[in-house]
Every structure is written in C-alpha cells, then in structure tokens.
Design a protein around this motif. Sequence first.
Motif, PDB file in Angstrom:
ATOM      1  N   ARG A   1       0.838  -1.200   0.000  1.00  0.00           N
ATOM      2  CA  ARG A   1       0.000   0.000   0.000  1.00  0.00           C
ATOM      3  C   ARG A   1       0.882   1.263   0.000  1.00  0.00           C
ATOM      4  NH1 ARG A   1      -3.591  -1.621   3.652  1.00  0.00           N
ATOM      5  NH2 ARG A   1      -5.299  -2.027   2.242  1.00  0.00           N
TER       6      ARG A   1
ATOM      7  N   ARG B   1       1.143   4.670  -2.536  1.00  0.00           N
ATOM      8  CA  ARG B   1       0.950   6.002  -1.948  1.00  0.00           C
ATOM      9  C   ARG B   1       2.188   6.874  -2.150  1.00  0.00           C
ATOM     10  NH1 ARG B   1      -3.725   6.239   0.662  1.00  0.00           N
ATOM     11  NH2 ARG B   1      -4.609   4.371   1.588  1.00  0.00           N
TER      12      ARG B   1
ATOM     13  N   LEU C   1      -5.893   5.882  -6.235  1.00  0.00           N
ATOM     14  CA  LEU C   1      -5.776   7.086  -5.407  1.00  0.00           C
ATOM     15  C   LEU C   1      -6.152   8.353  -6.164  1.00  0.00           C
ATOM     16  CD1 LEU C   1      -2.377   6.235  -3.700  1.00  0.00           C
ATOM     17  CD2 LEU C   1      -4.679   5.961  -2.750  1.00  0.00           C
TER      18      LEU C   1
ATOM     19  N   ALA D   1     -10.885   1.492  -5.463  1.00  0.00           N
ATOM     20  CA  ALA D   1     -10.213   2.472  -4.604  1.00  0.00           C
ATOM     21  C   ALA D   1     -10.753   2.383  -3.179  1.00  0.00           C
ATOM     22  CB  ALA D   1     -10.389   3.876  -5.166  1.00  0.00           C
ATOM     23  N   ALA D   2     -12.065   2.217  -3.046  1.00  0.00           N
ATOM     24  CA  ALA D   2     -12.664   2.087  -1.713  1.00  0.00           C
ATOM     25  C   ALA D   2     -12.147   0.833  -1.019  1.00  0.00           C
ATOM     26  CB  ALA D   2     -14.186   2.060  -1.827  1.00  0.00           C
TER      27      ALA D   2
ATOM     28  N   TYR E   1      -9.292  -0.695  -1.677  1.00  0.00           N
ATOM     29  CA  TYR E   1      -7.866  -0.495  -1.446  1.00  0.00           C
ATOM     30  C   TYR E   1      -7.621   0.271  -0.145  1.00  0.00           C
ATOM     31  CZ  TYR E   1      -3.109   1.176  -2.270  1.00  0.00           C
ATOM     32  OH  TYR E   1      -1.781   1.470  -2.154  1.00  0.00           O
ATOM     33  N   ASN E   2      -8.473   1.213   0.139  1.00  0.00           N
ATOM     34  CA  ASN E   2      -8.318   2.034   1.340  1.00  0.00           C
ATOM     35  C   ASN E   2      -8.881   1.373   2.590  1.00  0.00           C
ATOM     36  OD1 ASN E   2      -6.927   4.370   0.317  1.00  0.00           O
ATOM     37  ND2 ASN E   2      -8.765   4.765  -0.866  1.00  0.00           N
ATOM     38  N   ASP E   3      -9.492   0.208   2.448  1.00  0.00           N
ATOM     39  CA  ASP E   3     -10.013  -0.537   3.585  1.00  0.00           C
ATOM     40  C   ASP E   3      -8.859  -1.343   4.197  1.00  0.00           C
ATOM     41  OD1 ASP E   3     -11.186  -2.363   5.342  1.00  0.00           O
ATOM     42  OD2 ASP E   3     -12.890  -2.768   4.012  1.00  0.00           O
ATOM     43  N   PRO E   4      -8.468  -1.027   5.434  1.00  0.00           N
ATOM     44  CA  PRO E   4      -7.316  -1.721   6.022  1.00  0.00           C
ATOM     45  C   PRO E   4      -7.535  -3.201   6.295  1.00  0.00           C
ATOM     46  CG  PRO E   4      -8.330  -0.246   7.629  1.00  0.00           C
ATOM     47  CD  PRO E   4      -9.031  -0.025   6.325  1.00  0.00           C
TER      48      PRO E   4
ATOM     49  N   PRO F   1      -4.295  -5.310   0.199  1.00  0.00           N
ATOM     50  CA  PRO F   1      -4.169  -4.408  -0.941  1.00  0.00           C
ATOM     51  C   PRO F   1      -3.574  -5.080  -2.174  1.00  0.00           C
ATOM     52  CG  PRO F   1      -2.458  -3.947   0.652  1.00  0.00           C
ATOM     53  CD  PRO F   1      -3.395  -4.942   1.283  1.00  0.00           C
TER      54      PRO F   1
END
Length: 174
Positions: A52, A56, A132, A150-151, A153-156, A160
């Motif tokens: 991840r 970023r 992103l 994307a949603a 991907y951002n979920d911990p 990822p």
Amino acid sequence: MTTDTAYALLQLAKARELIDAANAVFGAADLPPGHAAGYAKYTEEIDQSLSRAKIRAAHALRHTGAHKLDQASFQHLGEAFEQPTPQSMQDAAGRTITGRTDFRNTRSMMHDWLDIPRGTASDRLILADCLLGGVDDSGQPTAPWLPELAAEYNDPTIDPRLVMAASTKLALQD
C-alpha cells in the motif's frame, strides 16, 4: 504539517532499522516453530503495508512534483537519510524549481533516483491513478479511475495486493 511528516519519516527510518535487526536475528537463530510462524505472519502483514505504501509514495511523488526538487533539497535529503533527526527531516522538506530540473518527470525520478525499474515505476503510477487518483496537465488532482476498487484499497481489512492485481488487469484491458 511538515512537523508531522518529518516525524513520520523518522518513524519509517526507525521501522527500517527494527525490521533489519529482527531479520538478522531470525536469519541466524534456530527458531522454534511458533516463532517461525509468527515471523512469517508479521512479514506478510508488513508486506501488505508496504504494498500500500509503495503506491501512496508514487502518488505523493507525482502529486507534489518532487521530481522538480532543487539541488539543495537533494543535499538535505541525503543528510537526513544518513543521520535521521527531527531537524534533518524538517530540513529535508524541500523546495521545487521551475525550468531545468534533474528529472524530466516522476517516472524518471523513480527510476534514476530510487533505482526502481522503469516498468515497475510505470505500474505504480498507473495503480496510483486507478486507486488514489492522479494529477492532470494543469496540476489539479483527479479522481481514481476505479472508484469501487479504490474504496476496497483504502479498507485496512482488505489485502491491498489483491486489489492491486485486479486493478492492474482492468487498467491493462483498455
């Protein structure tokens, strides 16, 4: 803001030292099976975090125009990485310039300064666009190409690497 990011860089420097020290112990030790399993489990979780973080970081390089840093900024970065202190990290905030720069674009900076293969650098920038968002020609942020992924991907709680693999397949279909 730069105090927060300078502190975060110090945390990354310390994390790298800690991971290297742990790897040295595990590499030289006669491990009990439970410790070997724990080592493997933590290593996979760290890999998820780093997967991840790599996307970023590519996004941050492009979004900030880091490839336009001046020579003094690269000097401060070198000093900060040699001796990471709060002040050295603060000094490494950098300043961008217009006109002739050391790197043509983010991809060339990733390849030439970070020693990332060109194809890998390109892939990371494409994934950043997918997950992103990107930056248009005028420097304005754009929405992610694949908002549903994307949603995720951002979920911990979601790996990822799986989202990145799906994004790559979808991005290459175009």
